[in-house]
Design a protein around this motif. Structure first.
Motif, short mmCIF file in Angstrom:
data_model
loop_
_atom_site.label_atom_id
_atom_site.label_comp_id
_atom_site.label_asym_id
_atom_site.label_seq_id
_atom_site.Cartn_x
_atom_site.Cartn_y
_atom_site.Cartn_z
N ALA A 193 20.91 -11.82 -12.25
CA ALA A 193 20.48 -11.18 -13.49
C ALA A 193 20.80 -12.07 -14.68
N PHE A 194 21.97 -12.68 -14.62
CA PHE A 194 22.41 -13.59 -15.69
C PHE A 194 21.44 -14.76 -15.84
N THR A 195 21.04 -15.34 -14.70
CA THR A 195 20.15 -16.49 -14.74
C THR A 195 18.71 -16.10 -15.05
N SER A 196 18.28 -14.91 -14.64
CA SER A 196 16.91 -14.48 -14.96
C SER A 196 16.73 -14.36 -16.46
N ILE A 197 17.80 -13.97 -17.16
CA ILE A 197 17.76 -13.92 -18.62
C ILE A 197 17.67 -15.34 -19.18
N ILE A 313 18.13 -7.24 -22.68
CA ILE A 313 19.07 -7.29 -21.54
C ILE A 313 18.46 -6.57 -20.34
N GLU A 314 17.92 -5.40 -20.60
CA GLU A 314 17.25 -4.65 -19.55
C GLU A 314 16.35 -3.60 -20.19
N SER A 315 15.44 -3.04 -19.41
CA SER A 315 14.59 -1.96 -19.92
C SER A 315 14.16 -1.09 -18.76
N ARG A 316 13.80 0.14 -19.09
CA ARG A 316 13.33 1.06 -18.05
C ARG A 316 12.52 2.16 -18.70
N VAL A 317 11.83 2.90 -17.87
CA VAL A 317 11.00 3.99 -18.39
C VAL A 317 11.67 5.32 -18.06
N ASP A 318 11.97 6.11 -19.10
CA ASP A 318 12.54 7.44 -18.93
C ASP A 318 11.39 8.46 -18.94
N ALA A 321 11.81 10.38 -22.50
CA ALA A 321 11.82 9.61 -23.74
C ALA A 321 10.78 8.50 -23.78
N GLY A 322 10.42 7.95 -22.62
CA GLY A 322 9.50 6.82 -22.59
C GLY A 322 10.23 5.53 -22.31
N VAL A 323 9.75 4.43 -22.87
CA VAL A 323 10.35 3.11 -22.63
C VAL A 323 11.65 2.97 -23.42
N LEU A 324 12.73 2.68 -22.71
CA LEU A 324 14.02 2.43 -23.34
C LEU A 324 14.42 0.99 -23.05
N ALA A 325 14.66 0.22 -24.10
CA ALA A 325 15.00 -1.20 -23.94
C ALA A 325 16.35 -1.48 -24.57
N THR A 326 17.20 -2.20 -23.84
CA THR A 326 18.49 -2.61 -24.39
C THR A 326 18.34 -4.00 -25.00
N VAL A 327 18.68 -4.10 -26.27
CA VAL A 327 18.56 -5.36 -27.01
C VAL A 327 19.95 -5.83 -27.44
N PRO A 378 9.55 -4.21 -21.66
CA PRO A 378 9.74 -5.66 -21.71
C PRO A 378 10.65 -6.14 -20.59
N SER A 379 10.56 -7.42 -20.25
CA SER A 379 11.36 -7.99 -19.16
C SER A 379 12.70 -8.52 -19.67
N SER A 380 13.70 -8.51 -18.79
CA SER A 380 15.02 -9.05 -19.14
C SER A 380 14.89 -10.51 -19.54
N GLY A 381 15.61 -10.87 -20.59
CA GLY A 381 15.60 -12.24 -21.03
C GLY A 381 14.55 -12.59 -22.07
#
Length: 628
Positions: A193-197, A313-318, A321-327, A378-381
């Motif tokens: 995960a670290f390297t994919s970013i 950092i990561e994202s997912r669909v709730d 709520a819909g799309v939740l993305a960690t920035v 969105p994708s990680s990284g």
């Protein structure tokens, strides 16, 4: 005589670690890092220096004699005036007067260097004014060595719980409060995960903590995690976990680290190792202290008022709520209502949640936040930027789409050669390798042979050497580090082969060890600038000159030695004088064009020169690549 750690003395004296290291440098005292120890007598010397710098020296009693302070003041003014006059005189001079003996070109070069140096100094002064930011830490290591347990302990002991409201979803990072300030942990552990970013151009972590179980020592995933951290060029700390167990052997871990060229400080190296227990909490405070010390030396700064920049950092669909993305906010300040662009998508920040689940309206550097507002996940990284409005966001996306199409078209064209890519080589080149073999014995044998293959111009850098078939994580590491994966007596799976093909990674398997070594030789040769030398071919005597209306004069010649080739270099001598140097543009035997003519035969030699005369001697040579 007892020894004391450098950072402990700095803390006692109330000075920054960087200042402490500067004092040690001035004294000529060697150290590895701020956690190194020094003798007590050195400590006393440093205390005296610090006290003197603070003006703690004994005061001089006043007398009826003239005051030296005033005399020094006058002298200082005089010196300053003299310096000012000298400076004015220097400035008034023309460049030629100031730098006599320099050509106009050298003066221009000097002015350019001075301008660059001034710009660098200005940038450094400007950066020094920026506030420090919290370090961002990732925790990696082998499965079951306690990564998650360590994160859980830090989270439970160092994070103040908040009343969750609104969106109470998981954020892929959290902030820990320590005695040294904030530390941000990415709690989606795992080197892949670290390297994919990082593969997408974002180096989100400032420090990597490698967790190694004290009862298990180095394992395959430990080595992989270390390789990923080294490829990212981030500082590493080693947390030796599970020291509370009866079978724990921290010294074995330290000794094993030396086998992969990571030498702990205890053994005279510069790798900081911290014994911890994620179960009891032993050593966790020390680990946080070392993280803060490392961050202090890295001098991490960011401008909260600058242009916003962040990374997903990561994202997912709730479902609700819909799309939740960690920035992770890296520069500037993110606010509710901002328009954000990620790749070829955009969104408006409708709501923002901190790592404790509380609603917030803005977030500064080194702050992880979960945002609601993207229509697509969105994708990680992926890098995040801000625009003024929706129209600007659409324009930016349109530009990126056009650039992507151009790049796709470019990829359809023939690939550039190695020479086109590398150009002239003026420094040592590095060949990055990932090795996979069937046994430890095979791996050691291959590494032993490779160690002898390095040259002064090309270095072999084995990022990772492991037992078993290559993984998709290996492919990911190879893509970010521009490495070749070599396998001996192990077969990659179809999924790994496909991943390597998609990322255009060289993945090769061998059954015979020397076939693998031959491949390494080819890689080394491809990274070396070819060296050529002129090699003699043959000599010919011109016996007649044939006039030709189309091709020019042809030298009817007899090959007295060696051979002649079409396209070879030619040198014509007349007596003792060289009258021509050029190329053999054509060779004829009777009426036929030929590629080469050997000793004892007659031929027609066509040069790109019409002044050849009977009796001239022609020597042929060619440039040949020599082995290095």
């Amino acid at each position: 005589m007892s020894k004391i750690r450098i950072y402990t003395i700095a803390k006692e004296l109330g000075i920054e670690n960087a200042e402490m290291l500067s004092i040690l440098d001035d004294l000529g005292i060697e150290y590895k890092s701020v956690s190194s120890t020094i003798e007590e007598d050195t400590v006393e010397l440093i205390k005296g220096i610090v006290a003197e710098g603070r003006g703690s020296a004994p005061a001089v009693a006043q007398t009826d004699q003239p005051q030296p302070e005033k005399q020094e003041e006058v002298n200082t003014d005089t010196v300053q005036n003299d310096q000012a006059k000298t400076e004015k005189s220097r400035v008034d001079q023309t460049p030629a007067q100031a730098d006599s003996g320099l050509s106009a070109e050298e003066l221009a070069e000097l002015a350019e260097l001075e301008a660059e140096e001034a710009a660098e100094q200005a940038a450094a002064a400007a950066r020094a004014e920026l506030p420090h930011r919290a370090p961002v830490v990732t925790i990696m290591g082998h499965v079951d060595h306690g990564k998650t347990s360590l994160l859980d302990y830090i989270r439970s002991s160092k994070v103040a719980a908040k009343e969750a409201g609104g969106i109470t979803q998981h954020v892929g990072a959290f902030e820990a409060k320590t005695s040294k300030g904030r530390v941000v942990f990415i709690d989606t552990p795992g080197h892949e995960a670290f390297t994919s970013i990082r593969a997408r151009g974002a180096n989100v972590a400032d420090i990597a903590v490698i967790v190694i179980a004290a009862d298990d020592s180095l394992m395959p995933q430990t080595r992989e995690a270390i390789a990923h951290a080294q490829a990212a060029k981030v500082p590493m700390l080693v947390a030796i976990n599970k020291v509370d167990l009866a079978q724990a052997d921290p010294e074995r871990v330290k000794a094993d680290l030396t086998t992969i060229n990571l030498v702990p400080e205890d053994y005279g190296g510069d790798v900081i190792t911290v014994p911890v227990s994620a179960r009891t909490g032993e050593g966790v405070e020390d680990l946080l202290e070392y993280i803060s010390l490392t961050a202090e030396l890295e001098d991490l700064r960011a401008d909260p008022k600058g242009e916003f920049g962040g990374v997903i950092i990561e994202s997912r669909v709730d479902k609700q709520a819909g799309v939740l993305a960690t920035v992770m906010v890296q520069e500037g300040t993110l606010k509710v209502g901002d328009f954000l662009v990620v790749g070829e998508n955009y969104g408006k920040v409708k709501a923002m949640t901190d790592s404790a689940g509380g609603r917030i309206k803005e977030a500064g550097p080194s702050t992880p936040v979960q945002i609601l507002g993207f229509s697509e996940s969105p994708s990680s990284g992926e890098l995040v930027s801000r625009t003024e409005n929706e129209h600007a966001a659409r324009e930016l996306i349109a530009g990126r789409e056009e650039k992507r199409r151009e790049e796709e078209e470019a990829r359809k064209k023939p690939k550039l050669s190695l020479d086109d890519i590398l150009g002239p080589l003026s420094e040592v080149q590095t060949v990055n390798l990932i090795l996979r073999a069937d046994t430890q014995g095979s791996l050691e044998a291959i590494q032993g042979i490779l160690a002898k293959k390095e040259t002064d111009d090309v270095k072999l850098n084995v990022l990772l050497a492991g037992i078993g078939a290559p993984t998709e994580g290996d492919v990911l590491l190879a893509s970010t580090a521009d490495a070749t994966i070599l396998c001996f007596s192990v077969v990659p799976s179809g999924a790994v082969k496909k991943a390597a093909e998609n990322k255009e990674i060289d993945l090769k398997s061998y059954r015979i060890i020397y076939e693998m070594i031959d491949e390494v030789d080819r890689l080394i040769k491809g990274n070396l600038e070819p060296v050529y030398e002129e090699q003699y071919l043959g000599r010919a005597e011109v016996r007649m000159v044939i006039r030709h209306p189309k091709t020019g004069n042809i030298a009817g010649s007899y090959i007295t030695d060696g051979m002649f080739k079409r396209g070879a270099k030619a040198m014509v001598t007349r007596g003792k004088e060289v009258v021509y140097e050029g190329n053999v543009v054509g060779l004829k035997r009777f009426k036929d064009d030929v590629r080469e003519v050997r000793q004892g035969l007659e031929c027609g030699i066509n040069l790109d020169w019409d002044e050849v005369q009977e009796g001239d001697i022609i020597e042929a040579s060619e440039m040949v690549e020599v082995e290095q």
